[in-house]
Design a protein around this motif. Structure first.
Motif, mmCIF file in Angstrom:
data_model
loop_
_atom_site.group_PDB
_atom_site.id
_atom_site.type_symbol
_atom_site.label_atom_id
_atom_site.label_comp_id
_atom_site.label_asym_id
_atom_site.label_seq_id
_atom_site.Cartn_x
_atom_site.Cartn_y
_atom_site.Cartn_z
ATOM 1 N N ALA A 143 30.775 31.571 45.497
ATOM 2 C CA ALA A 143 30.824 32.015 46.900
ATOM 3 C C ALA A 143 30.090 33.345 47.081
ATOM 4 O O ALA A 143 29.374 33.535 48.072
ATOM 5 C CB ALA A 143 32.274 32.148 47.344
ATOM 6 N N GLY A 150 39.522 29.955 39.877
ATOM 7 C CA GLY A 150 39.316 30.824 41.031
ATOM 8 C C GLY A 150 38.130 31.745 40.845
ATOM 9 O O GLY A 150 37.332 31.950 41.770
ATOM 10 N N ALA A 160 40.491 33.249 44.238
ATOM 11 C CA ALA A 160 39.480 32.763 45.174
ATOM 12 C C ALA A 160 39.653 33.342 46.573
ATOM 13 O O ALA A 160 38.677 33.702 47.232
ATOM 14 C CB ALA A 160 39.523 31.234 45.231
ATOM 15 N N TRP A 190 34.719 29.777 41.262
ATOM 16 C CA TRP A 190 34.319 29.508 42.647
ATOM 17 C C TRP A 190 34.123 30.789 43.449
ATOM 18 O O TRP A 190 33.333 30.812 44.403
ATOM 19 C CB TRP A 190 35.339 28.591 43.313
ATOM 20 N N LEU A 191 34.816 31.839 43.075
ATOM 21 C CA LEU A 191 34.564 33.134 43.710
ATOM 22 C C LEU A 191 33.151 33.602 43.411
ATOM 23 O O LEU A 191 32.454 34.117 44.299
ATOM 24 C CB LEU A 191 35.580 34.172 43.207
ATOM 25 N N THR A 192 32.702 33.409 42.175
ATOM 26 C CA THR A 192 31.343 33.792 41.807
ATOM 27 C C THR A 192 30.315 32.956 42.556
ATOM 28 O O THR A 192 29.284 33.470 43.005
ATOM 29 C CB THR A 192 31.138 33.632 40.286
ATOM 30 N N PHE A 243 37.846 37.112 47.363
ATOM 31 C CA PHE A 243 36.749 37.152 48.336
ATOM 32 C C PHE A 243 37.040 38.151 49.449
ATOM 33 O O PHE A 243 36.124 38.812 49.947
ATOM 34 C CB PHE A 243 36.501 35.769 48.932
ATOM 35 N N SER A 294 34.604 29.426 48.646
ATOM 36 C CA SER A 294 35.536 29.921 47.639
ATOM 37 C C SER A 294 36.872 29.192 47.723
ATOM 38 O O SER A 294 37.427 28.765 46.692
ATOM 39 C CB SER A 294 35.748 31.425 47.818
ATOM 40 N N SER A 314 37.540 25.865 45.193
ATOM 41 C CA SER A 314 38.541 26.131 44.151
ATOM 42 C C SER A 314 39.755 25.222 44.295
ATOM 43 O O SER A 314 40.277 24.699 43.299
ATOM 44 C CB SER A 314 38.973 27.600 44.197
#
Length: 331
Positions: free
Chosen positions: A280, A273, A218, A276-278, A222, A176, A180
């Motif tokens: 991760a 963010g 991000a 990339w959070l999704t 998380f 994440s 990101s």
């Protein structure tokens, strides 16, 4: 009173915006805690009934007979019992939707669409607040997503993962953050958008997308996801998510108030963010499905104190960084 409002329109507007955000989040929290679990249970019940209905549909049976491999693939994507089914399907749909929004935003910024005019209007309004005491508050808030504070949160989170022996959690966390920030850095180099003219804190990098907004989603997104999964109380889970959303909004708003970024920069950072959070979360849930992660932790008193100590360290670190580094940068 009217004269006071007229002479402080931007300050009252900012306060009104925060009031609306807080009220909206409180309503969402109240409704979700009160009715969310029941609604989710009913939705799952209806989903099972829909699957049963289509299971008896003659057209479905004909499709299954003519295209057995394609039917098996599609039916597996809708199963709720395992990660490779509906959960992964929804995660991919979310990632695709976020990416489409980001591409659309980039197109609007590059083609100087109406959002650019909104950017400059908001920037001009925020420049009026440059001498206001509210700037000090937002400098502390924006420090929470600075590079030193990001490194501190990563370090403390890594220590906690080691203490509770959940080593694989750190993989998703690093994906994440690294994913990101790398994406944001490359995007800045690609678009090379200049920052607002009335910037308050000197920043050597380009403007689009906002790195602080990216990190807010991000990084703290998380952390909120981990706290959400470790908690087994529905009400506490909702409060964790609502508070995380509010923190991300505050950090993004701080970049606009300080004229470090345009509105579209912050929106772009949120989307990067979130993307990339999704990713991760998808990797972490896959590791969970493989049995690498166990969310059931018997938290000892020392471990709980370590979590709270880490949170306090982050807050204190934001104040120290703001006063030692950010405030001297005020132009």
């Amino acid at each position: 009173m009217m004269n006071l409002i007229e002479t402080n329109q931007q300050l009252f507007g900012l306060g009104g915006l925060l009031l609306v955000v807080i009220t909206a989040l409180w309503v969402v929290q109240y409704v979700t805690i009160g009715y969310g679990k029941k609604t989710l249970t009913q939705a799952m019940h209806y989903w099972v009934r829909v699957q049963q209905y289509f299971g008896l549909d003659t057209r479905r049976l004909q499709f299954q007979t003519r295209y057995p491999k394609l039917y098996h693939f599609l039916s597996q994507r809708l199963q709720v019992e395992h990660f490779y089914g509906l959960p992964l399907t929804l995660l991919f749909l979310v990632m695709g939707y976020i990416l489409a929004l980001f591409i659309g935003l980039v197109e609007d910024v590059v083609t100087l669409d109406s959002i650019v005019a909104i950017d400059h209007f908001v920037s001009q309004q925020m420049s009026v607040l440059s001498d206001s005491s509210v700037v000090n508050f937002f400098i502390i808030i924006t420090s929470l997503a600075s590079t030193p504070l990001t490194a501190l949160v990563v370090l403390l989170t890594g220590i906690i993962c080691l203490v509770i022996r959940r080593y694989y959690l750190f993989i998703g966390f690093l994906i994440s953050i690294i994913g990101s920030t790398t994406f944001t850095y490359l995007s800045k180099l690609l678009f090379q958008r200049d920052r607002p003219i009335d910037i308050l804190l000197h920043e050597p990098t380009y403007s689009f997308p906002s790195g602080h907004a990216t990190v807010a989603v991000a990084l703290y997104g998380f952390v909120a996801y981990m706290l959400f999964r470790f908690s087994h109380d529905f009400g506490r889970q909702v409060r964790i998510l609502v508070n995380a959303v509010f923190l991300c909004i505050l950090i993004g708003l701080s970049r606009i108030v300080l004229n470090e970024h345009y509105l579209s920069d912050v929106l772009g950072g949120y989307l990067v963010g979130a993307l990339w959070l999704t990713v991760a979360i998808s990797v972490t849930e896959w590791l969970n499905m493989k049995g690498k992660i166990n969310w059931k932790v018997d938290w000892s008193i020392l471990q709980v104190r370590l979590v709270w100590f880490s949170a306090v360290c982050v807050v204190i670190g934001a104040f120290i960084y703001a006063f030692l580094y950010q405030f001297p940068l005020l132009l």
